[in-house]
Structure formats: C-alpha cells, structure tokens
Scaffold this motif. Structure first.
Motif, PDB file in Angstrom:
ATOM      1  N   ASP A  43       3.158   6.570   6.139  1.00  0.00           N
ATOM      2  CA  ASP A  43       2.685   5.559   5.188  1.00  0.00           C
ATOM      3  C   ASP A  43       3.650   4.370   5.148  1.00  0.00           C
ATOM      4  OD1 ASP A  43       0.643   7.320   4.664  1.00  0.00           O
ATOM      5  OD2 ASP A  43       1.265   7.745   2.592  1.00  0.00           O
ATOM      6  N   PHE A  44       4.943   4.681   5.150  1.00  0.00           N
ATOM      7  CA  PHE A  44       5.950   3.620   5.146  1.00  0.00           C
ATOM      8  C   PHE A  44       5.806   2.754   6.386  1.00  0.00           C
ATOM      9  CE2 PHE A  44       9.980   2.033   6.755  1.00  0.00           C
ATOM     10  CZ  PHE A  44      10.356   1.202   5.726  1.00  0.00           C
ATOM     11  N   TYR A  45       5.737   3.376   7.578  1.00  0.00           N
ATOM     12  CA  TYR A  45       5.632   2.619   8.831  1.00  0.00           C
ATOM     13  C   TYR A  45       4.378   1.736   8.863  1.00  0.00           C
ATOM     14  CZ  TYR A  45       9.272   5.677  10.768  1.00  0.00           C
ATOM     15  OH  TYR A  45      10.436   6.356  11.009  1.00  0.00           O
ATOM     16  N   ARG A  46       3.256   2.270   8.415  1.00  0.00           N
ATOM     17  CA  ARG A  46       1.999   1.523   8.426  1.00  0.00           C
ATOM     18  C   ARG A  46       2.103   0.288   7.512  1.00  0.00           C
ATOM     19  NH1 ARG A  46      -1.194   5.450   7.566  1.00  0.00           N
ATOM     20  NH2 ARG A  46      -1.038   5.384   5.301  1.00  0.00           N
ATOM     21  N   ASN A  47       2.602   0.476   6.303  1.00  0.00           N
ATOM     22  CA  ASN A  47       2.737  -0.636   5.360  1.00  0.00           C
ATOM     23  C   ASN A  47       3.784  -1.645   5.822  1.00  0.00           C
ATOM     24  OD1 ASN A  47       1.109  -0.263   2.658  1.00  0.00           O
ATOM     25  ND2 ASN A  47       1.672   1.767   3.384  1.00  0.00           N
ATOM     26  N   TYR A  48       4.886  -1.150   6.345  1.00  0.00           N
ATOM     27  CA  TYR A  48       5.941  -2.032   6.853  1.00  0.00           C
ATOM     28  C   TYR A  48       5.412  -2.885   8.009  1.00  0.00           C
ATOM     29  CZ  TYR A  48       9.687  -3.420   9.951  1.00  0.00           C
ATOM     30  OH  TYR A  48      10.490  -4.135  10.799  1.00  0.00           O
ATOM     31  N   ALA A  49       4.689  -2.260   8.933  1.00  0.00           N
ATOM     32  CA  ALA A  49       4.179  -2.985  10.104  1.00  0.00           C
ATOM     33  C   ALA A  49       3.231  -4.107   9.691  1.00  0.00           C
ATOM     34  CB  ALA A  49       3.479  -2.027  11.063  1.00  0.00           C
ATOM     35  N   MET A  50       2.387  -3.848   8.696  1.00  0.00           N
ATOM     36  CA  MET A  50       1.472  -4.898   8.224  1.00  0.00           C
ATOM     37  C   MET A  50       2.255  -6.074   7.656  1.00  0.00           C
ATOM     38  SD  MET A  50      -1.832  -2.960   6.545  1.00  0.00           S
ATOM     39  CE  MET A  50      -0.888  -2.218   5.219  1.00  0.00           C
ATOM     40  N   ARG A  51       3.263  -5.796   6.863  1.00  0.00           N
ATOM     41  CA  ARG A  51       4.073  -6.864   6.254  1.00  0.00           C
ATOM     42  C   ARG A  51       4.866  -7.622   7.313  1.00  0.00           C
ATOM     43  NH1 ARG A  51       6.061  -5.207   0.422  1.00  0.00           N
ATOM     44  NH2 ARG A  51       4.272  -3.979  -0.221  1.00  0.00           N
ATOM     45  N   ARG A  52       5.466  -6.866   8.237  1.00  0.00           N
ATOM     46  CA  ARG A  52       6.252  -7.480   9.309  1.00  0.00           C
ATOM     47  C   ARG A  52       5.374  -8.410  10.144  1.00  0.00           C
ATOM     48  NH1 ARG A  52       6.950  -3.353  13.271  1.00  0.00           N
ATOM     49  NH2 ARG A  52       4.938  -4.178  13.849  1.00  0.00           N
ATOM     50  N   ASP A  53       4.199  -7.926  10.526  1.00  0.00           N
ATOM     51  CA  ASP A  53       3.290  -8.735  11.339  1.00  0.00           C
ATOM     52  C   ASP A  53       2.836  -9.977  10.589  1.00  0.00           C
ATOM     53  OD1 ASP A  53       3.621  -6.806  13.271  1.00  0.00           O
ATOM     54  OD2 ASP A  53       1.638  -5.903  12.995  1.00  0.00           O
ATOM     55  N   GLN A  54       2.648  -9.851   9.289  1.00  0.00           N
ATOM     56  CA  GLN A  54       2.244 -10.992   8.473  1.00  0.00           C
ATOM     57  C   GLN A  54       3.333 -12.064   8.459  1.00  0.00           C
ATOM     58  OE1 GLN A  54       1.550 -10.077   4.293  1.00  0.00           O
ATOM     59  NE2 GLN A  54      -0.378 -11.211   4.409  1.00  0.00           N
ATOM     60  N   VAL A  55       4.591 -11.640   8.343  1.00  0.00           N
ATOM     61  CA  VAL A  55       5.706 -12.597   8.350  1.00  0.00           C
ATOM     62  C   VAL A  55       5.784 -13.290   9.705  1.00  0.00           C
ATOM     63  CG1 VAL A  55       8.232 -12.775   8.338  1.00  0.00           C
ATOM     64  CG2 VAL A  55       7.060 -11.477   6.553  1.00  0.00           C
TER      65      VAL A  55
END
Length: 109
Positions: A43-55
C-alpha cells in the motif's frame, strides 16, 4: 457524533500506533501498524509511486525534481513524499478505526 469527538478518538488512536518500518511479513513487509491493523508495504509503495509520478509530471518530466531540497531544508522532495505518504496512510487507518468504533459505515456505491 461530532467532529471534535472523532478528532479526539483519532488523536488517541494515533498515540497508540507503532511504526514497524521494514518488518518482514509476507513478500512485502509492513510499513506501519495502527493498533492491531498492519499497513502493508505494498500500500505504501502504490501510494508513494502515485505521488512521486505526480511530482515528476508537474516538473515537466524532470526526475531531478525529486532531489531538490524541501522548502524547510529538511530533506529532499522525495524524502518528504515518502514521509507524507506514510503519515497519510496512518491517518486514514486511524479515521477508519474511529469510525468503525462509533458504528459509522460508508455505503458502497
């Protein structure tokens, strides 16, 4: 139930959570534990990846944006994203638990 009470319950629950970090359980491990509920690293990796990609997208595709120091000088954008991702997952679980304790259910649509 009023929001003040929900906030008090959430705060009480936050006070009882414990971070587990990289504790291994299954293939991915556990990012955090809130009371007896584990938040999977998946769950952490999935949410982190979305935020990282957005930045990265907001920076015009420049991945170096992740290495910039934050406004407060307390780490890189990437480190801040990781910290905020974990805090948000914990906050979400605290609210879920408090709502369940109060008998609040969100209908599925």
């Amino acid at each position: 139930m009023n929001l003040k009470r929900l906030g008090t319950l959430a705060l009480a629950s936050v006070m009882t959570f414990s971070l587990i970090g990289c504790t291994k359980k299954g293939p991915e491990g556990v990012a955090a534990k809130v009371n007896d509920v584990e938040i999977p690293m998946e769950d952490f990796y999935r949410n982190y990846a979305m935020r990282r990609d957005q930045v990265i997208m907001m920076a015009g595709g420049d991945k170096e944006a992740l290495n910039q120091k934050g406004r407060d000088g307390q780490g890189t954008t990437n480190e801040i994203i990781k910290k905020q991702t974990l805090e948000d997952l914990i906050d979400s679980e605290v609210v879920k638990q408090a709502a369940k304790k109060e008998g609040i259910e969100v209908p599925k649509t």
